[in-house]
Motif scaffolding. Structure first.
Motif, short mmCIF file in Angstrom:
data_model
loop_
_atom_site.label_atom_id
_atom_site.label_comp_id
_atom_site.label_asym_id
_atom_site.label_seq_id
_atom_site.Cartn_x
_atom_site.Cartn_y
_atom_site.Cartn_z
N LEU A 50 30.98 -23.63 -33.11
CA LEU A 50 31.15 -25.03 -32.73
C LEU A 50 30.99 -25.97 -33.94
O LEU A 50 31.74 -26.92 -34.09
N VAL A 51 30.03 -25.68 -34.79
CA VAL A 51 29.81 -26.49 -35.97
C VAL A 51 31.00 -26.38 -36.92
O VAL A 51 31.45 -27.37 -37.51
N ALA A 52 31.56 -25.21 -37.07
CA ALA A 52 32.69 -24.99 -37.96
C ALA A 52 33.93 -25.73 -37.47
O ALA A 52 34.72 -26.23 -38.28
N LYS A 53 34.12 -25.85 -36.16
CA LYS A 53 35.29 -26.53 -35.59
C LYS A 53 35.11 -28.05 -35.53
O LYS A 53 36.09 -28.77 -35.41
N LEU B 133 22.78 -21.17 -25.95
CA LEU B 133 23.86 -20.75 -26.83
C LEU B 133 23.28 -19.82 -27.90
O LEU B 133 22.18 -20.03 -28.42
N SER B 134 24.08 -18.90 -28.29
CA SER B 134 23.65 -17.98 -29.34
C SER B 134 23.95 -18.59 -30.72
O SER B 134 24.68 -19.57 -30.83
N ASP B 135 23.39 -18.00 -31.74
CA ASP B 135 23.63 -18.50 -33.10
C ASP B 135 25.09 -18.44 -33.48
O ASP B 135 25.60 -19.32 -34.16
N GLU B 136 25.78 -17.43 -33.02
CA GLU B 136 27.21 -17.28 -33.35
C GLU B 136 28.02 -18.39 -32.71
O GLU B 136 28.92 -18.97 -33.34
#
Length: 96
Positions: free
Chosen positions: A9-12, A1-4
């Motif tokens: 995913l972390v934000a959701k 997975l890329s940083d974006e």
């Protein structure tokens, strides 16, 4: 997975919003130990305050009280009383 993608995913994530917060690093043991120490210090301060209050309220005996409470003065008083009683009884003729 890329940083974006990871950031999305972390934000959701509902878990990330709860567990990404910084919390107090002081443990319950440390908090309770600090409270116990504070309580003990307050008790010691109160005890020392009571002791100093007791010392300050106790008055020293005056010179007259010291003299009258001495064993020598008590013995002198007893002897003088005996002599006076014998003298008065002798004057009255009650002593044989």
């Amino acid at each position: 997975l890329s940083d974006e993608e990871i950031n999305n995913l972390v934000a959701k994530s509902r878990l990330a919003s709860k567990y990404n917060q910084d919390t107090d690093k002081e443990s319950a043991y440390e908090i309770l130990t600090a409270r116990i120490q504070k309580s003990q210090q307050e008790k010691e301060e109160q005890a020392t305050a009571k002791n100093t209050a007791k010392r300050s309220t106790k008055q020293e005996k005056s010179t007259l009280e010291q003299v009258l409470s001495s064993p020598v003065a008590k013995q002198v008083g007893k002897t003088a009383t005996n002599i006076l009683v014998r003298t008065f009884l002798g004057v009255l003729g009650l002593k044989k």
